[in-house]
Design a protein around this motif. Sequence first.
Motif, PDB file in Angstrom:
ATOM      1  N   LYS A   1       5.621 123.572   7.624  1.00  0.00           N
ATOM      2  CA  LYS A   1       5.209 123.766   6.235  1.00  0.00           C
ATOM      3  C   LYS A   1       3.694 123.752   6.147  1.00  0.00           C
ATOM      4  O   LYS A   1       3.009 123.238   7.041  1.00  0.00           O
ATOM      5  CB  LYS A   1       5.794 122.676   5.347  1.00  0.00           C
ATOM      6  CG  LYS A   1       5.407 121.259   5.752  1.00  0.00           C
ATOM      7  CD  LYS A   1       6.089 120.279   4.812  1.00  0.00           C
ATOM      8  CE  LYS A   1       5.912 118.839   5.192  1.00  0.00           C
ATOM      9  NZ  LYS A   1       4.601 118.269   5.135  1.00  0.00           N
ATOM     10  N   PRO A   2       3.170 124.329   5.073  1.00  0.00           N
ATOM     11  CA  PRO A   2       1.709 124.327   4.942  1.00  0.00           C
ATOM     12  C   PRO A   2       1.179 122.911   4.737  1.00  0.00           C
ATOM     13  O   PRO A   2       1.858 122.061   4.159  1.00  0.00           O
ATOM     14  CB  PRO A   2       1.457 125.176   3.692  1.00  0.00           C
ATOM     15  CG  PRO A   2       2.758 125.318   3.001  1.00  0.00           C
ATOM     16  CD  PRO A   2       3.838 125.036   3.985  1.00  0.00           C
ATOM     17  N   THR A   3      -0.028 122.664   5.223  1.00  0.00           N
ATOM     18  CA  THR A   3      -0.681 121.385   4.935  1.00  0.00           C
ATOM     19  C   THR A   3      -1.155 121.440   3.475  1.00  0.00           C
ATOM     20  O   THR A   3      -1.217 122.521   2.878  1.00  0.00           O
ATOM     21  CB  THR A   3      -1.892 121.172   5.861  1.00  0.00           C
ATOM     22  OG1 THR A   3      -2.868 122.183   5.563  1.00  0.00           O
ATOM     23  CG2 THR A   3      -1.504 121.253   7.333  1.00  0.00           C
ATOM     24  N   PRO A   4      -1.526 120.296   2.903  1.00  0.00           N
ATOM     25  CA  PRO A   4      -1.948 120.301   1.494  1.00  0.00           C
ATOM     26  C   PRO A   4      -3.100 121.268   1.195  1.00  0.00           C
ATOM     27  O   PRO A   4      -3.072 121.963   0.171  1.00  0.00           O
ATOM     28  CB  PRO A   4      -2.367 118.855   1.250  1.00  0.00           C
ATOM     29  CG  PRO A   4      -1.528 118.061   2.206  1.00  0.00           C
ATOM     30  CD  PRO A   4      -1.397 118.928   3.432  1.00  0.00           C
TER      31      PRO A   4
ATOM     32  N   LEU B   1       3.514 135.876   8.061  1.00  0.00           N
ATOM     33  CA  LEU B   1       4.546 134.839   8.067  1.00  0.00           C
ATOM     34  C   LEU B   1       5.250 134.763   9.414  1.00  0.00           C
ATOM     35  O   LEU B   1       5.560 133.685   9.918  1.00  0.00           O
ATOM     36  CB  LEU B   1       5.583 135.125   6.973  1.00  0.00           C
ATOM     37  CG  LEU B   1       5.187 134.722   5.554  1.00  0.00           C
ATOM     38  CD1 LEU B   1       6.289 135.110   4.569  1.00  0.00           C
ATOM     39  CD2 LEU B   1       4.913 133.221   5.473  1.00  0.00           C
ATOM     40  N   LYS B   2       5.468 135.937   9.981  1.00  0.00           N
ATOM     41  CA  LYS B   2       6.138 135.977  11.279  1.00  0.00           C
ATOM     42  C   LYS B   2       5.274 135.292  12.352  1.00  0.00           C
ATOM     43  O   LYS B   2       5.778 134.507  13.162  1.00  0.00           O
ATOM     44  CB  LYS B   2       6.407 137.444  11.653  1.00  0.00           C
ATOM     45  CG  LYS B   2       7.295 137.607  12.847  1.00  0.00           C
ATOM     46  CD  LYS B   2       7.842 139.036  12.930  1.00  0.00           C
ATOM     47  CE  LYS B   2       8.564 139.215  14.247  1.00  0.00           C
ATOM     48  NZ  LYS B   2       8.107 140.404  14.988  1.00  0.00           N
TER      49      LYS B   2
ATOM     50  N   MET C   1      10.120 120.972  -1.300  1.00  0.00           N
ATOM     51  CA  MET C   1       9.112 121.209  -0.265  1.00  0.00           C
ATOM     52  C   MET C   1       8.633 122.663  -0.306  1.00  0.00           C
ATOM     53  O   MET C   1       9.422 123.591  -0.323  1.00  0.00           O
ATOM     54  CB  MET C   1       9.728 120.918   1.112  1.00  0.00           C
ATOM     55  CG  MET C   1       8.769 121.143   2.250  1.00  0.00           C
ATOM     56  SD  MET C   1       9.505 120.821   3.879  1.00  0.00           S
ATOM     57  CE  MET C   1       9.991 122.465   4.395  1.00  0.00           C
ATOM     58  N   ILE C   2       7.321 122.817  -0.354  1.00  0.00           N
ATOM     59  CA  ILE C   2       6.734 124.159  -0.329  1.00  0.00           C
ATOM     60  C   ILE C   2       6.788 124.693   1.101  1.00  0.00           C
ATOM     61  O   ILE C   2       6.453 123.982   2.051  1.00  0.00           O
ATOM     62  CB  ILE C   2       5.267 124.110  -0.803  1.00  0.00           C
ATOM     63  CG1 ILE C   2       5.185 123.637  -2.254  1.00  0.00           C
ATOM     64  CG2 ILE C   2       4.583 125.429  -0.599  1.00  0.00           C
ATOM     65  CD1 ILE C   2       5.124 124.738  -3.263  1.00  0.00           C
ATOM     66  N   LYS C   3       7.215 125.928   1.238  1.00  0.00           N
ATOM     67  CA  LYS C   3       7.242 126.542   2.559  1.00  0.00           C
ATOM     68  C   LYS C   3       6.184 127.641   2.628  1.00  0.00           C
ATOM     69  O   LYS C   3       5.705 128.122   1.605  1.00  0.00           O
ATOM     70  CB  LYS C   3       8.637 127.152   2.816  1.00  0.00           C
ATOM     71  CG  LYS C   3       9.755 126.106   2.794  1.00  0.00           C
ATOM     72  CD  LYS C   3      11.070 126.678   3.319  1.00  0.00           C
ATOM     73  CE  LYS C   3      11.649 127.803   2.475  1.00  0.00           C
ATOM     74  NZ  LYS C   3      12.253 127.395   1.215  1.00  0.00           N
ATOM     75  N   PHE C   4       5.845 128.053   3.839  1.00  0.00           N
ATOM     76  CA  PHE C   4       4.889 129.157   3.970  1.00  0.00           C
ATOM     77  C   PHE C   4       5.397 130.390   3.230  1.00  0.00           C
ATOM     78  O   PHE C   4       4.634 131.130   2.617  1.00  0.00           O
ATOM     79  CB  PHE C   4       4.642 129.485   5.442  1.00  0.00           C
ATOM     80  CG  PHE C   4       3.598 128.613   6.078  1.00  0.00           C
ATOM     81  CD1 PHE C   4       2.254 128.763   5.767  1.00  0.00           C
ATOM     82  CD2 PHE C   4       3.948 127.626   6.988  1.00  0.00           C
ATOM     83  CE1 PHE C   4       1.278 127.965   6.346  1.00  0.00           C
ATOM     84  CE2 PHE C   4       2.982 126.816   7.568  1.00  0.00           C
ATOM     85  CZ  PHE C   4       1.649 126.985   7.254  1.00  0.00           C
ATOM     86  N   SER C   5       6.705 130.581   3.274  1.00  0.00           N
ATOM     87  CA  SER C   5       7.266 131.789   2.655  1.00  0.00           C
ATOM     88  C   SER C   5       7.157 131.754   1.132  1.00  0.00           C
ATOM     89  O   SER C   5       7.396 132.761   0.476  1.00  0.00           O
ATOM     90  CB  SER C   5       8.725 131.960   3.084  1.00  0.00           C
ATOM     91  OG  SER C   5       9.436 130.774   2.822  1.00  0.00           O
ATOM     92  N   ASP C   6       6.797 130.611   0.562  1.00  0.00           N
ATOM     93  CA  ASP C   6       6.597 130.551  -0.891  1.00  0.00           C
ATOM     94  C   ASP C   6       5.194 131.000  -1.293  1.00  0.00           C
ATOM     95  O   ASP C   6       4.863 131.040  -2.473  1.00  0.00           O
ATOM     96  CB  ASP C   6       6.776 129.104  -1.393  1.00  0.00           C
ATOM     97  CG  ASP C   6       8.170 128.575  -1.134  1.00  0.00           C
ATOM     98  OD1 ASP C   6       9.118 129.400  -1.150  1.00  0.00           O
ATOM     99  OD2 ASP C   6       8.316 127.360  -0.911  1.00  0.00           O
TER     100      ASP C   6
END
Length: 489
Positions: free
Chosen positions: A24-27, A14-15, A1-6
């Motif tokens: 998590k980010p949308t597509p 990010l904070k 799963m891709i996270k915002f922090s990626d």
Amino acid sequence: MIKFSDLNLDPKVLKAVADTGYEKPTPIQEGAIPPALEGRDVLGIAQTGTGKTASFTLPMISMLARGRARARMPRSLVLCPTRELAAQVAENFDAYAKYVKLNKALLIGGVSFKEQEAVINRGADVLIATPGRLLDHFERGKLLLTGVQIMVVDEADRMLDMGFIPDIERIFSLTPFTRQTLFFSATMAPEIERITNTFLSNPARIEVARQATTSENITQSVVMFKGSRKDREGTEKRKLLRDLIESEGEKCKNAIIFCNRKVDVDTVAKSMKKYGLDAAAIHGDLEQSHRMRTLDGFRDGSLRFLVASDVAARGLDIPNVSHVFNYDVPSHAEDYVHRIGRTGRAGKKGTTIMICSPRDTRNLDDIEALVKHAIPRSGEPLPEDDAGEAVKAETPKPSRRSRSAKPKHEDKPKAEAAPKQAEAPAPEAKSEKSETKPEDKPQERNSDRNNDRNRDSGRSRSGGGSGKSVGLGDDMPAFIAKSFDERMG
Ligand code: ADP
Ligand code: MG
């Protein structure tokens, strides 16, 4: 799963994202944020409700966090078709930039010229504007666009509908050639394709179909309606609407009722109130502050029914609508997709019911051709073959006959044409004129610009009335894609 922090976003951004609670980010965010952060042009194609706003605001804030604005030369520019959408983008900026110091100016009707000018004079990092207002400021010499490093065009398909494309082209030409462009649209009409080919340079193209919308979570139906007498039609239709609402009972937590015409928006809202339903109207002729208040009430649940026109409701973020009623069949098929997309979001169940008068059957045909399925007639059993399968039916409706042979709106009541009279037709309007719905004239046109070149009639909708499916492109809700075949080819 891709996270915002990626995604390489600034830690302060990010904070702020973490504070919103998004997991998590949308597509579209996952696809658009990385190339945007690399400084590439981005062409994002995704339906309403897919999270496009954060796909440009998050990378913008990350990039703008470095560097400083200069007086009268904003560093970035976001163009939105309506005040509401611009105000929403501004809210997003406030939320995501709360740990970053950025100056933001909002150039929309209903917000004081003077105050915004002061912000611009001090140096704005972000300028959020409707095209007309922006050009007003520019023409008054209060603004230089030569410092714009990032330019965003949001809801480009709506810009097209509203005749803003010439303004957009002009604004593009006022910004530096070296700017980064982030361009978002729900659909890709040929005119939009042309603009992106002209003004975007080797863009990262991200296309996403909305996942939440499926035949399973939106129950669609049509109720055929014929007034007993012409002069009773309106009264009877409003009664039908009340009956439909009533028969949905408790299931109908809240609803948006769409009308094609502003005058009906008002009449329907008034009549609902008269009959004890908690309703309020929203359309382009109402005061900005009034519209905002109404929307806030609808969002926080203190208002149950929102009666709206397409322009006023387009793209607005209204969560958890249980029902969408189409008081009229929209005259542009893709508006149906946008309207019903207000419900059934994020996997929730939604219901949509449309009233269809005899004169609307051709528009209904167009809609069914676009969405590639028959919309069940309520109270009328479907043909054997279609039973239970209605939403997926491959067979085009029998009623598509001879549509192209007749002009589209021959049978519309006179009143509809009236608002056009005051306007001089724009050169490009030509045959499209009869298609222009009164509501396509947003309020801010009147108040923002007195040198209005009547861009409203500059609708250049591709395929309008030609029988072609109007460009959903490859981006379409899953339920539409279900039986997609050679037609799009
Ligand atoms: P669009 O511009 O594509 O119509 P918006 O940017 O208005 O969509 O977002 C639609 C809704 O989704 C908003 O309520 C927004 O707060 C929410 N949202 C955006 N990004 C996320 C995310 N990553 N996770 C959960 N909800 C999100
Ligand atoms: Mg949006």
